[in-house]
Design a protein around this motif. Structure first.
Motif, PDB file in Angstrom:
ATOM      1  N   ASP A   1      14.205  22.433  15.560  1.00  0.00           N
ATOM      2  CA  ASP A   1      14.012  21.281  16.778  1.00  0.00           C
ATOM      3  C   ASP A   1      12.951  21.699  17.320  1.00  0.00           C
ATOM      4  O   ASP A   1      12.802  22.165  18.580  1.00  0.00           O
TER       5      ASP A   1
ATOM      6  N   THR B   1      13.556  20.191   9.023  1.00  0.00           N
ATOM      7  CA  THR B   1      13.278  20.076  10.694  1.00  0.00           C
ATOM      8  C   THR B   1      15.528  19.670  10.979  1.00  0.00           C
ATOM      9  O   THR B   1      15.964  19.713   9.761  1.00  0.00           O
TER      10      THR B   1
ATOM     11  N   SER C   1      16.599  16.705  12.487  1.00  0.00           N
ATOM     12  CA  SER C   1      16.672  15.667  11.947  1.00  0.00           C
ATOM     13  C   SER C   1      17.397  15.797  10.786  1.00  0.00           C
ATOM     14  O   SER C   1      18.185  14.872   9.893  1.00  0.00           O
ATOM     15  N   ASP C   2      16.521  16.388   9.800  1.00  0.00           N
ATOM     16  CA  ASP C   2      16.552  16.282   8.099  1.00  0.00           C
ATOM     17  C   ASP C   2      17.725  17.697   7.812  1.00  0.00           C
ATOM     18  O   ASP C   2      19.007  16.800   7.417  1.00  0.00           O
TER      19      ASP C   2
ATOM     20  N   CYS D   1      20.745  17.368  10.120  1.00  0.00           N
ATOM     21  CA  CYS D   1      21.711  16.311  10.775  1.00  0.00           C
ATOM     22  C   CYS D   1      22.040  15.488   9.246  1.00  0.00           C
ATOM     23  O   CYS D   1      23.082  15.158   8.581  1.00  0.00           O
ATOM     24  N   ALA D   2      20.222  14.905   8.705  1.00  0.00           N
ATOM     25  CA  ALA D   2      20.354  14.104   7.666  1.00  0.00           C
ATOM     26  C   ALA D   2      21.923  14.131   6.172  1.00  0.00           C
ATOM     27  O   ALA D   2      22.115  14.133   5.878  1.00  0.00           O
TER      28      ALA D   2
END
Length: 338
Positions: A56, A75, A77-78, A80-81
């Motif tokens: 992060d 990452t 964000s990746d 979480c996606a």
């Protein structure tokens, strides 16, 4: 290094006979004597466990950390996606293992490209079959949310836990969690259809889904107004789940097959509304109960006879002059056959 250190510490504690003990987060709110029921010792071989690094940091994207056997980088964000799309611990672990087996490598921030490439490879290898990985553009969020509403209710949010042992809870959660992501949304939509049938006045709406040609999930839905006592609903549904388990074993299911029954009771009255769930799990031939003949005939007349071998459920026909299967003692033509 931190991941490798954790693996070494797990192995060291196992060698000393004092393995690491973990708890579900929800168990921390329970009294100490109840909380201890949910302790799980990490006593199995963890040397092949993958190391997952989630970074992060605003400058993490476009950094190439190279391929390291046993290690996968994401990452935040990746990560979480990926969780939103797969919606399953088992599916995420399977995805990570597929990355490591195929040595699928991308720079940080390009997880969507790796995901798409792996899904396309799966489609090419198994044309015509339902892929394990969900298409991000056609992902059915509503169907998946309904499926996960059921999974969340295995441990009710009101703190009332209906289990006599932690093993019962874990067995049901694991059964639901390994349902492939592509299948979860379909089951969710199916559950929604069954619940909507309550609006038409049906007393009970039920159905069955076969998973991996091996195990099955039985679902039944009813409205609170049809039952003087919730225990009567539990008894009715337990009978249905037992019937489906026995029928599956009699029609070709494996001796260690599993039947999970999920019963929804819908309420819509002043001061109380929503859906509560009951779970019944039967595993193997030893869980096969002998149902009295009259009770079985009555239940099969109401719910049909399921055949595991061909995946069908056929309706039971009753002749006019036969005894009514509702067990009234009258002839069918003078009772339910009117």
């Amino acid at each position: 290094n931190q991941g490798l250190g954790t693996q070494r510490e797990l192995a060291r504690r196992q060698a000393l006979g004092t393995p690491i003990v973990v708890l579900p987060v929800r168990a921390y709110s329970l009294p100490a004597d109840v909380r201890s029921m949910y302790e799980c010792s990490v006593s199995h071989d963890t040397r092949e466990w993958p190391i997952i690094v989630v970074i992060d940091h605003p400058q993490a994207s476009e950094v190439d950390l190279g391929f390291v056997p046993g290690v996968v980088w994401f990452t935040f964000s990746d990560w979480c996606a990926l969780q939103r799309r797969l919606r399953s611990t088992s599916a995420v672990i399977e995805y990570v293992h597929r990355i490591l087996r195929g040595e699928h490598h991308v720079t940080l921030g390009h997880e969507s490209e790796r995901y798409a490439a792996m899904r396309n490879a799966e489609l090419e290898a198994n044309p015509g079959s339902l892929p394990y990985l969900v298409d991000k553009d056609t992902f059915d969020e509503l169907g998946t949310d309904i499926f996960h509403d059921v999974l969340d209710k295995v441990w009710p949010s009101d703190g009332i836990i209906p289990w006599t042992s932690a093993e019962e809870y874990r067995a049901i959660v694991e059964f639901l969690d390994v349902v492939p992501p592509q299948v979860q949304s379909g089951i969710g939509r199916w559950l929604l259809r069954k619940r909507s049938e309550m609006a038409s006045g049906r007393r009970i709406s039920s159905g069955l889904v076969v998973l991996d040609d091996r195990d099955r999930m039985v679902f039944a839905c009813s409205h609170y107004r049809h039952w003087a006592d919730e225990k009567d609903w539990l008894a009715e549904f337990t009978l249905l789940t037992s019937l489906r388990h026995v029928q599956a074993l009699e029609s070709g299911a494996a001796d260690d097959t599993t039947t999970l029954g999920v019963a929804a009771l819908v309420e819509s009255r002043s001061g109380k509304s929503g859906v509560s769930y009951i779970f019944v799990m039967l595993r193997g031939r030893e869980a096969s109960l002998e149902i009295p003949a009259a009770l079985r005939r009555s239940s099969e007349w109401q719910f049909g006879i399921h055949c595991h071998r061909d995946g069908t459920t056929r309706e039971v026909k009753v002749r006019r002059n036969e005894t009514c299967p509702c067990m009234s003692g009258k002839k069918f033509k003078r009772c339910c056959g009117k």
